[in-house]
Motif scaffolding. Structure first.
Motif, PDB file in Angstrom:
ATOM      1  N   TRP A  69       0.859  -1.188   0.000  1.00  0.00           N
ATOM      2  CA  TRP A  69       0.000   0.000   0.000  1.00  0.00           C
ATOM      3  C   TRP A  69       0.900   1.245   0.000  1.00  0.00           C
ATOM      4  O   TRP A  69       1.910   1.296   0.694  1.00  0.00           O
ATOM      5  CB  TRP A  69      -0.881  -0.010   1.250  1.00  0.00           C
ATOM      6  N   HIS A  74      -3.350   6.033  -3.422  1.00  0.00           N
ATOM      7  CA  HIS A  74      -4.597   5.848  -2.674  1.00  0.00           C
ATOM      8  C   HIS A  74      -5.174   7.120  -2.075  1.00  0.00           C
ATOM      9  O   HIS A  74      -6.028   7.058  -1.202  1.00  0.00           O
ATOM     10  CB  HIS A  74      -4.381   4.789  -1.578  1.00  0.00           C
ATOM     11  N   TYR A 111     -15.885   3.192  -0.308  1.00  0.00           N
ATOM     12  CA  TYR A 111     -14.889   2.292  -0.883  1.00  0.00           C
ATOM     13  C   TYR A 111     -14.271   2.787  -2.183  1.00  0.00           C
ATOM     14  O   TYR A 111     -14.934   3.427  -2.991  1.00  0.00           O
ATOM     15  CB  TYR A 111     -15.520   0.915  -1.119  1.00  0.00           C
ATOM     16  N   CYS A 116     -10.273  -0.889  -0.998  1.00  0.00           N
ATOM     17  CA  CYS A 116      -9.791  -0.129   0.161  1.00  0.00           C
ATOM     18  C   CYS A 116     -10.922   0.755   0.697  1.00  0.00           C
ATOM     19  O   CYS A 116     -11.885   1.034  -0.007  1.00  0.00           O
ATOM     20  CB  CYS A 116      -8.604   0.737  -0.235  1.00  0.00           C
ATOM     21  N   TYR A 136      -7.646   6.050   0.844  1.00  0.00           N
ATOM     22  CA  TYR A 136      -8.314   4.754   0.941  1.00  0.00           C
ATOM     23  C   TYR A 136      -7.314   3.769   1.534  1.00  0.00           C
ATOM     24  O   TYR A 136      -6.237   3.571   0.989  1.00  0.00           O
ATOM     25  CB  TYR A 136      -8.785   4.292  -0.435  1.00  0.00           C
ATOM     26  N   PRO A 138      -6.303  -0.034   3.612  1.00  0.00           N
ATOM     27  CA  PRO A 138      -6.689  -1.452   3.525  1.00  0.00           C
ATOM     28  C   PRO A 138      -7.901  -1.761   4.423  1.00  0.00           C
ATOM     29  O   PRO A 138      -7.902  -1.387   5.598  1.00  0.00           O
ATOM     30  CB  PRO A 138      -5.439  -2.194   4.026  1.00  0.00           C
TER      31      PRO A 138
END
Lengths: 155, 357
Positions: A69, A74, A111, A116, A136, A138
């Protein structure tokens, strides 16, 4: 002689076990922070400490969740930022504080396409919140966090 | 003589009480609290107050208080002393976030509200709670909306789930505008729904609401028409229905259309709001992209496919195109590829955008 070999074997075994269970944070956002005592608290003023995490096994569990990640891929785009209150947070230290929404499969706004879930990361400077950014995170992390303290908070 | 004196006394008392009542009625102030928090995520949750104040000042005898920093005790006071209350903050089913001028966070919980007297909110005619999930679970659950309503408010509105900040901001701003223009609460919600759809093409969770109480109330005594006419959609045959839903509190149906070019979806959208008899109340032409004038040819498709082939290489593994969508504007069109990539032991969804030159 036999006794010596046995002792050496034991030492090697213990060293191996010790090395294997040491948290490996290289390449994750937790790099440099694994020796700290991690704390889960309520994001209130004053905050309430709900739990502290000293056990390496627990830290390894979290590090595994964040393997692969990264922040760059993200970040939540502005048009997807929510007015969601996240009551609890994981404090690694003043430079790394993580919040995450509770996993709720019915709520699509939470989501990202890769599964994520909505959250944020920020840091503190003299107690003040600075540079809060939404990511976002995990979804396993969300499940883990609320499993630890879900029964201790109003939400 | 005694009887005359008594009846004279009663008459005087009655006249005095009537005079006092009409004086109170004539000069009673209508307190409006407009609250928004300042959060360090940089999102604007207070800017709507300016337009809201401007329109809500049409309400007779209104006294408007704009608050941008408060703690939970102050928040409770504002709620209880308001005739109309509006807030944009973070929330959840059981809590509303207050942030003071030092950035300290405190929360007003449902158990705090349920601890108030049953008439604590009785002067409140309308409370709009612009925060995530404050109506979660609906009218039979304990949540912020039901808790406030149980303390005597005439009407409380909150969201059933999470909401986008941008959409919520516009929802609140437009709702206040319409209330100030003399719309009923129900009409103001329809107007605000239309503003959000016009701007973003989706509701961002704001159409999913729990509304309790009297939505027929009109707080301003006159009506100023707002510009949002119902217009017929042109070329509607080019549009495919993208989403349809029913708004419980306004008894309206919303249909969102997505413009299609050939077999491709685009980012252009249109919407229609109808009543239960199918009569159109509000509709709007597409805004985002305005690809109406864009006629893609073979050159466009070949270019996009070629650029996509180059871009996909860096991912490795096998891929499958899940969706293709024409994006951008007529001056800067492009193609979005939603791709499922499978490699060794993992699967991921990626989005690749290609713009034409």
């Amino acid at each position: 002689m036999k006794r010596l070999i046995l002792i050496c074997t034991c030492i090697v075994f213990l060293l191996l076990v010790g090395c294997m269970s040491k948290p490996e944070a290289t390449g994750t956002i937790f790099e440099g922070y694994v020796e700290n005592e991690w704390v889960i608290d309520t994001r209130d003023t004053p905050s309430v400490v709900l739990m502290s995490i000293k056990d390496d096994k627990e830290k390894i569990k979290i590090l595994k969740m964040f393997k692969g990640w990264n922040k760059e891929e993200h970040e939540v785009p502005n048009e997807r930022v929510l007015d969601l209150d996240m009551v609890v947070e994981l404090i690694i230290d003043d430079n790394l504080i993580i919040q995450v929404a509770r996993d709720n499969p019915g709520d699509l706004l939470l989501y990202a396409e890769d599964g994520c879930i909505y959250g944020s990361i920020y840091r503190r400077n003299n107690g003040s919140v600075v540079n809060i950014k939404h990511y976002y995170l995990p979804v396993e992390f969300s499940r883990w966090l609320y499993e630890q303290v879900g029964d201790k908070i109003e939400y | 003589m005694k009887k005359r004196l008594i009846s004279l006394f009663i008459t005087v008392v009655l006249i005095c009480s009537c005079l006092d009542y009409s004086a109170k009625a004539a000069f009673s102030v209508f307190n409006i609290y407009l609250c928004g928090i300042i959060d360090s995520d940089g999102m604007d949750r207070t800017g709507w107050q300016t337009q809201a104040e401007s329109w809500l000042s049409n309400i007779p005898n209104s006294a408007i208080y704009k608050k941008t920093a408060f703690n939970k005790t102050q928040l409770a006071t504002y709620l209880q002393s308001s005739n109309m209350f509006v807030i944009h903050t973070h929330g959840s089913k059981n809590s509303l976030r207050a942030v003071d001028s030092n950035g300290n966070i405190t929360r007003l919980f449902t158990y705090d509200i349920l601890g108030w007297s049953s008439t604590a909110m009785s002067v409140n005619k309308l409370a709009f709670i612009g925060a995530c999930s404050c109506g979660s679970g609906g009218s039979t659950a304990t949540n912020i909306v039901t808790s406030l309503f149980s303390r005597g408010s005439k009407c409380v509105i909150g969201y059933l789930g999470d909401v986008n900040t941008y959409c919520n901001y516009l929802m609140i701003e437009s709702f206040c505008t319409a209330i100030g223009a003399g719309y009923t609460i129900s009409e103001a919600l329809i107007y605000a729904d239309s503003c959000v759809l016009s701007a973003y093409g989706y509701s961002g969770g704001t159409a999913s609401r729990l509304t309790m109480g009297n939505t027929g109330q009109r707080l301003a005594t006159y009506i100023l028409p707002l510009s949002s006419p119902a217009i017929e959609l042109e070329n509607i045959e080019e549009y495919a229905i993208y989403e349809q839903y029913y708004c419980n509190d306004t008894d309206t149906y919303v249909t969102i259309y997505n413009k299609r070019i050939g077999s491709y979806n685009t980012d252009d959208y249109a919407y229609v709001i109808t009543d239960r008899n199918g009569k159109m109340i509000i509709s709007d032409q597409p805004h985002r992209g305005c690809l109406d004038e864009f006629k893609p040819d073979e050159e466009f498709f070949n270019y996009c496919d070629k650029e996509f082939s180059v871009a996909i290489e860096k991912y490795g593994g096998n891929y499958k195109i899940e969706e293709q969508r024409i994006i951008g504007t007529k001056d800067n069109p492009g193609m979005r590829y939603i791709v499922k990539i499978t490699s060794d032991d993992c699967e991921s969804i990626e989005q690749i955008d290609v713009y034409w030159r």
